[in-house]
Design a protein around this motif. Structure first.
Motif, short mmCIF file in Angstrom:
data_model
loop_
_atom_site.label_atom_id
_atom_site.label_comp_id
_atom_site.label_asym_id
_atom_site.label_seq_id
_atom_site.Cartn_x
_atom_site.Cartn_y
_atom_site.Cartn_z
N SER A 1 0.86 -1.19 0.00
CA SER A 1 0.00 0.00 0.00
C SER A 1 0.90 1.24 0.00
O SER A 1 2.07 1.17 0.38
N SER A 2 0.33 2.36 -0.41
CA SER A 2 1.16 3.58 -0.45
C SER A 2 1.62 3.95 0.96
O SER A 2 2.72 4.49 1.14
N GLU A 3 0.79 3.63 1.99
CA GLU A 3 1.20 3.93 3.38
C GLU A 3 2.44 3.13 3.75
O GLU A 3 3.39 3.65 4.31
N GLU A 4 2.40 1.82 3.42
CA GLU A 4 3.55 0.96 3.73
C GLU A 4 4.82 1.47 3.06
O GLU A 4 5.89 1.52 3.65
N LEU A 5 4.66 1.83 1.77
CA LEU A 5 5.83 2.28 1.00
C LEU A 5 6.39 3.57 1.59
O LEU A 5 7.59 3.73 1.73
N GLU A 6 5.47 4.45 1.99
CA GLU A 6 5.89 5.72 2.57
C GLU A 6 6.64 5.48 3.88
O GLU A 6 7.67 6.11 4.15
N LYS A 7 6.12 4.54 4.68
CA LYS A 7 6.76 4.21 5.96
C LYS A 7 8.19 3.69 5.71
O LYS A 7 9.14 4.13 6.35
N ARG A 8 8.30 2.81 4.72
CA ARG A 8 9.63 2.26 4.40
C ARG A 8 10.58 3.35 3.92
O ARG A 8 11.75 3.40 4.28
N ARG A 9 10.02 4.25 3.10
CA ARG A 9 10.84 5.34 2.57
C ARG A 9 11.40 6.19 3.71
O ARG A 9 12.58 6.52 3.75
N LYS A 10 10.51 6.49 4.67
CA LYS A 10 10.92 7.33 5.79
C LYS A 10 11.97 6.64 6.63
O LYS A 10 12.95 7.25 7.07
N GLU A 11 11.76 5.34 6.90
CA GLU A 11 12.72 4.57 7.70
C GLU A 11 14.09 4.55 7.02
O GLU A 11 15.11 4.75 7.67
N ASN A 12 14.07 4.31 5.72
CA ASN A 12 15.33 4.27 4.97
C ASN A 12 16.06 5.60 5.07
O ASN A 12 17.28 5.65 5.26
N LEU A 13 15.27 6.65 4.98
CA LEU A 13 15.85 8.00 5.04
C LEU A 13 16.48 8.23 6.41
O LEU A 13 17.59 8.74 6.55
N LYS A 14 15.73 7.79 7.46
CA LYS A 14 16.21 7.97 8.84
C LYS A 14 17.51 7.20 9.06
O LYS A 14 18.43 7.69 9.70
N ASN A 15 17.58 6.02 8.48
CA ASN A 15 18.79 5.20 8.65
C ASN A 15 19.85 5.47 7.59
O ASN A 15 20.80 4.71 7.45
N ASN A 16 19.61 6.58 6.85
CA ASN A 16 20.58 6.95 5.82
C ASN A 16 20.82 5.88 4.76
O ASN A 16 21.93 5.71 4.27
N LEU A 17 19.77 5.12 4.47
CA LEU A 17 19.92 4.04 3.49
C LEU A 17 19.41 4.51 2.13
O LEU A 17 18.28 5.00 2.03
N ASN A 18 20.24 4.38 1.13
CA ASN A 18 19.83 4.79 -0.21
C ASN A 18 19.30 3.56 -0.95
O ASN A 18 19.99 2.95 -1.75
N ILE A 19 18.07 3.16 -0.60
CA ILE A 19 17.51 1.95 -1.21
C ILE A 19 16.50 2.33 -2.28
O ILE A 19 15.48 2.96 -2.00
#
Ligand code: GLU
Length: 356
Positions: free
Chosen positions: A107-125
């Motif tokens: 879902s777009s919510e899930e994807l957004e959550k993952r995006r934010k987490e990646n950003l927080k952990n400095n992960l360029n995924i």
């Protein structure tokens, strides 16, 4: 390359502006250069009207009328992308069947959550969905999924662009983007490739705002074993203050420029000098001479500034030139208010023209 099939593919989500006209003009020029030797070369027009909310008929008319007024003529019937959605869908399912794509139910919510987490952990995924591809249950689903392209982790994509030169991008930098949405509608990324392939387009000249998309689109070509076109990505046009050319700098809509009294010749002359020089004593150049001497490989890859003063200079010159007076009279007669001056006193209008 022998025969060239090029196209202009505007989205009718706004009025035809100077940047679009320049893209169309350069496509038109290179096709007409090739036509001398390879008469089957073609310049095609495709209206990319798949965004139902933002596309409007008045913009379609504005684009068509603007191109016609400029003398930028295309061959064949206009292609309307919205009439080809079934074909795009068919290709999405072919890619799925051949395991070049996968079903995704994030879902777009899930994807957004993952995006934010990646950003927080400095992960360029880049691969934001990393669960659906290997989940058998999801891959067996009959509905409620979107289709994403598979991009390998290893390897690179290299483009030899006529303007941007050679650029290579790692596949790991490219996202596994959506080609068919949840509601069954194709995305721009898929539609553009399928239409260009079906229309036999082998030379794509467009704005460099699409340069990043090209690396994604080449993955689709490769997976379908389709020949990759040649590319030329034009740098954008800027206004006098260096920001992207917009209404703030002056009229940018081509029909507006027509209404103000600019001649197509003057606009063409001004546009073609952005990033290219005819290398002659003066900068005055008309379409036939441009077709003889223009070379897309010599176009600068840095952005250029659109100078309205220069446009005025060219307009003034062409108004004084051979067909200028006739153009002026036609312009006056077509204007609801100005035509009355002409009816009242034809000679006075002629004198005003000569004086100015
Ligand atoms: N429809 C796209 C646009 O107006 C252009 C697509 C393309 O040239 O590939 O930006």
């Amino acid at each position: 390359m022998n025969t060239i099939i090029a196209r202009f593919a505007p989205s009718p989500t706004g009025l035809l502006h100077l940047g679009g006209v320049r893209t169309a003009l350069i496509n038109y020029i290179i096709v007409n250069q090739k036509k001398k030797e390879f008469p089957n070369s073609k310049f095609l027009l495709r209206i990319e009207d798949t965004d139902k909310k933002r596309s409007k008929n008045e913009y379609v008319d504005n684009i068509i009328n603007g191109l016609k007024w400029m003398g930028i003529n295309w061959q064949d019937e206009i292609c309307f992308q919205s009439e080809r959605l079934d074909r795009h869908k068919e290709i999405a399912f072919e890619l799925l069947k051949n395991k070049h794509a996968f079903k995704c139910i994030c879902s777009s919510e899930e994807l957004e959550k993952r995006r934010k987490e990646n950003l927080k952990n400095n992960l360029n995924i880049k691969r934001i969905c990393n669960v659906c591809e290997n989940n058998e249950q999801i891959q067996k689903k009959k509905d409620n999924f979107c289709i994403r392209i598979k991009i390998p982790d290893e390897g690179t994509i290299k483009i030899n662009d006529k303007i941007q030169n050679e650029v290579e991008v790692k596949n790991s930098e490219i996202d596994n983007f959506i080609i068919l949405r949840n509601d069954g509608s194709p995305t721009y990324m898929l539609s553009v490739v399928v239409d260009d392939y079906d229309m036999k387009v082998n030379m794509i000249v467009r704005g460099d705002d699409h340069f990043n998309n090209t690396f994604r689109q080449i993955h689709i070509y490769n997976k379908l074993n389709w020949d990759i076109p040649e590319y030329a990505h034009l740098p954008l046009i800027h206004g006098s203050d260096g920001s992207k050319l917009s209404k703030r700098h002056g009229a940018t809509d081509i029909i507006e420029l027509k209404k103000i009294g600019y001649m197509p010749k003057a606009i063409i002359n001004n546009l073609i000098l952005l990033g290219w020089s005819p290398k002659k004593e003066n900068e005055l150049i008309e379409i036939n001479e441009i077709i003889n001497s223009f070379n897309i490989n010599n176009l600068s890859k840095s952005s250029s500034i659109f100078d309205y003063k220069k446009l005025d200079f060219f307009n003034n010159y062409y108004l004084q030139d051979k067909d200028g007076f006739d153009y002026f009279i036609k312009f006056i007669k077509n204007d609801l208010i100005k035509k009355n001056y002409f009816i009242d006193d034809e000679n006075k209008v002629k004198k005003i023209f000569l004086a100015y």
